[in-house]
Design a protein around this motif. Sequence first.
Motif, mmCIF file in Angstrom:
data_model
loop_
_atom_site.group_PDB
_atom_site.id
_atom_site.type_symbol
_atom_site.label_atom_id
_atom_site.label_comp_id
_atom_site.label_asym_id
_atom_site.label_seq_id
_atom_site.Cartn_x
_atom_site.Cartn_y
_atom_site.Cartn_z
ATOM 1 N N ALA A 114 0.866 -1.101 0.092
ATOM 2 C CA ALA A 114 0.209 0.241 0.232
ATOM 3 C C ALA A 114 0.975 1.452 -0.027
ATOM 4 N N VAL A 115 2.070 0.948 0.835
ATOM 5 C CA VAL A 115 2.848 2.393 1.144
ATOM 6 C C VAL A 115 3.751 2.531 0.076
ATOM 7 N N GLN A 116 4.679 1.464 -0.473
ATOM 8 C CA GLN A 116 5.040 1.528 -1.794
ATOM 9 C C GLN A 116 5.424 2.481 -2.799
ATOM 10 N N PRO A 117 3.713 2.430 -3.543
ATOM 11 C CA PRO A 117 3.654 3.031 -4.544
ATOM 12 C C PRO A 117 4.089 4.618 -4.372
ATOM 13 N N VAL B 184 6.148 5.806 -1.860
ATOM 14 C CA VAL B 184 7.462 6.684 -1.448
ATOM 15 C C VAL B 184 8.196 6.432 -2.612
ATOM 16 N N ASP B 185 7.374 5.747 -3.809
ATOM 17 C CA ASP B 185 8.599 6.026 -5.194
ATOM 18 C C ASP B 185 7.447 7.138 -6.042
ATOM 19 N N SER B 186 6.532 7.430 -5.483
ATOM 20 C CA SER B 186 5.818 8.220 -6.470
ATOM 21 C C SER B 186 6.948 10.132 -6.292
ATOM 22 N N ASP B 187 5.909 11.025 -7.330
ATOM 23 C CA ASP B 187 7.170 12.442 -7.123
ATOM 24 C C ASP B 187 6.846 13.695 -6.243
ATOM 25 N N LEU B 188 5.430 13.086 -5.318
ATOM 26 C CA LEU B 188 5.286 14.257 -4.952
ATOM 27 C C LEU B 188 6.259 14.660 -3.637
ATOM 28 N N VAL B 189 5.574 15.799 -3.073
ATOM 29 C CA VAL B 189 5.895 16.558 -1.924
ATOM 30 C C VAL B 189 5.893 15.509 -0.886
ATOM 31 N N THR B 190 7.103 15.433 0.039
ATOM 32 C CA THR B 190 7.374 15.134 0.632
ATOM 33 C C THR B 190 5.736 15.268 1.884
ATOM 34 N N THR B 191 5.944 15.946 2.436
ATOM 35 C CA THR B 191 4.290 16.175 3.266
ATOM 36 C C THR B 191 3.669 15.039 2.848
ATOM 37 N N GLU B 192 3.240 15.192 1.357
ATOM 38 C CA GLU B 192 2.092 15.402 0.993
ATOM 39 C C GLU B 192 2.286 12.929 1.155
ATOM 40 N N LYS B 193 3.421 12.832 0.372
ATOM 41 C CA LYS B 193 4.321 11.897 0.853
ATOM 42 C C LYS B 193 3.788 10.552 2.213
ATOM 43 N N LEU B 194 4.173 11.394 3.724
ATOM 44 C CA LEU B 194 3.489 10.772 4.275
ATOM 45 C C LEU B 194 2.269 10.736 3.958
ATOM 46 N N ARG B 195 1.445 12.383 4.371
ATOM 47 C CA ARG B 195 0.152 12.459 4.326
ATOM 48 C C ARG B 195 -0.419 10.822 3.808
ATOM 49 N N ARG B 196 0.093 10.449 2.460
ATOM 50 C CA ARG B 196 -0.841 9.604 1.698
ATOM 51 C C ARG B 196 -0.631 8.202 2.229
ATOM 52 N N LEU B 197 0.791 8.262 2.822
ATOM 53 C CA LEU B 197 1.275 7.297 3.505
ATOM 54 C C LEU B 197 0.262 6.419 4.694
ATOM 55 N N ILE B 198 0.080 7.491 5.361
ATOM 56 C CA ILE B 198 -0.679 7.881 6.442
ATOM 57 C C ILE B 198 -1.983 7.103 6.323
ATOM 58 N N THR B 199 -2.985 7.209 5.553
ATOM 59 C CA THR B 199 -3.985 7.398 4.610
ATOM 60 C C THR B 199 -3.833 6.060 3.520
#
Lengths: 195, 195
Positions: free
Chosen positions: B69-72, B74-89
């Motif tokens: 669920a989280v690998q895509p 982490v691998d994305s081009d999103l800004v880091t806070t957005e990555k963290l937000r989506r990882l939590i989601t």
Amino acid sequence: MPDTTVHRRDDVIAAAERLFAERGFQATSVRDIAEVLHLQPGSLYAHIESKDDLLWDIVTAAADRFFAAVQPVVDSDLVTTEKLRRLITAHVGVVTSNLSAAAVYSTEWRHLEDQRCRQFAGRRDEYEAIVRGLVHACIRQGVFAAVDEKFATLLILSSINWIYQWYSPDGPMTPEEIARKLTDMLFNGLRRAGA
Amino acid sequence: MPDTTVHRRDDVIAAAERLFAERGFQATSVRDIAEVLHLQPGSLYAHIESKDDLLWDIVTAAADRFFAAVQPVVDSDLVTTEKLRRLITAHVGVVTSNLSAAAVYSTEWRHLEDQRCRQFAGRRDEYEAIVRGLVHACIRQGVFAAVDEKFATLLILSSINWIYQWYSPDGPMTPEEIARKLTDMLFNGLRRAGA
């Protein structure tokens, strides 16, 4: 002659706390508890009525310690955020002073018999209401943002209860430092001011 | 003739997840699992090698789901806070989609046999390192304050893992709303801006 050793009830409680925390209440037998105390199971019954009574004694004693630690804070004249900060510190103090009891309090209480389980859930609700009352007051006073009060309460309680899972007395942080860091993060968030 | 029912391995896993979550791994016997499936214990062994194997399958499948669920993200081009937000989601999504598995993953893994226990702990560390990497990047980029990186990671993980304890599919919040509220609180804190 291990079985003639005079055991204090406190020793029995401490042994049960440790085993319930490590293996779980249901996987621990009275025989297991007797064994770590070098007692015959029969002798153990001089100290306890049943395994259920032990669990009840452990979780109610833990609840008593939490209430006793936070009540003076709630009754104080401090400003509300400071009350909440000190409540968190007091709670972390109780958790870290007896990790096994905190683990049993957090996870094993659901194995209590029906009536006791309801009674215990009532005390947990009462405790949650104390925390929620402080969160509510902080919001009303405009010190906290208009956050979801119940959700914020769950976040605070989950983060302070979870500590038994990773805290080590040999670790680098004292309970007071843990409480301070945790409160700072919960109050101020991770984001840099202005970022 | 309940014992002639063809059971899929998935049914066995689901039954074991439920029982391990409710009673704990050690308090659950193969006989208990067979019972809820209306099977003779002997027939169950057509599907499994041992209770330990079941626990291993449950927690590794859960770990696989978290990583997948989280690998895509982490691998994305999103800004880091957005990555963290989506990882939590994504993490909240995995927890809420199977509460029993999340409970077993959180608490019962410590009953794995030695080698498996170490292997599993390694995967948990790996997962923690992913979250910590994002927290680290957020701090380095100045989006997060200079908080204690490890402690912030523990706070995030504890608050998203704890959800299995209180989430109800019939409750008022969707997993996405829970993740959004939680992330807002973790990022921004409870304090009102300027207060």
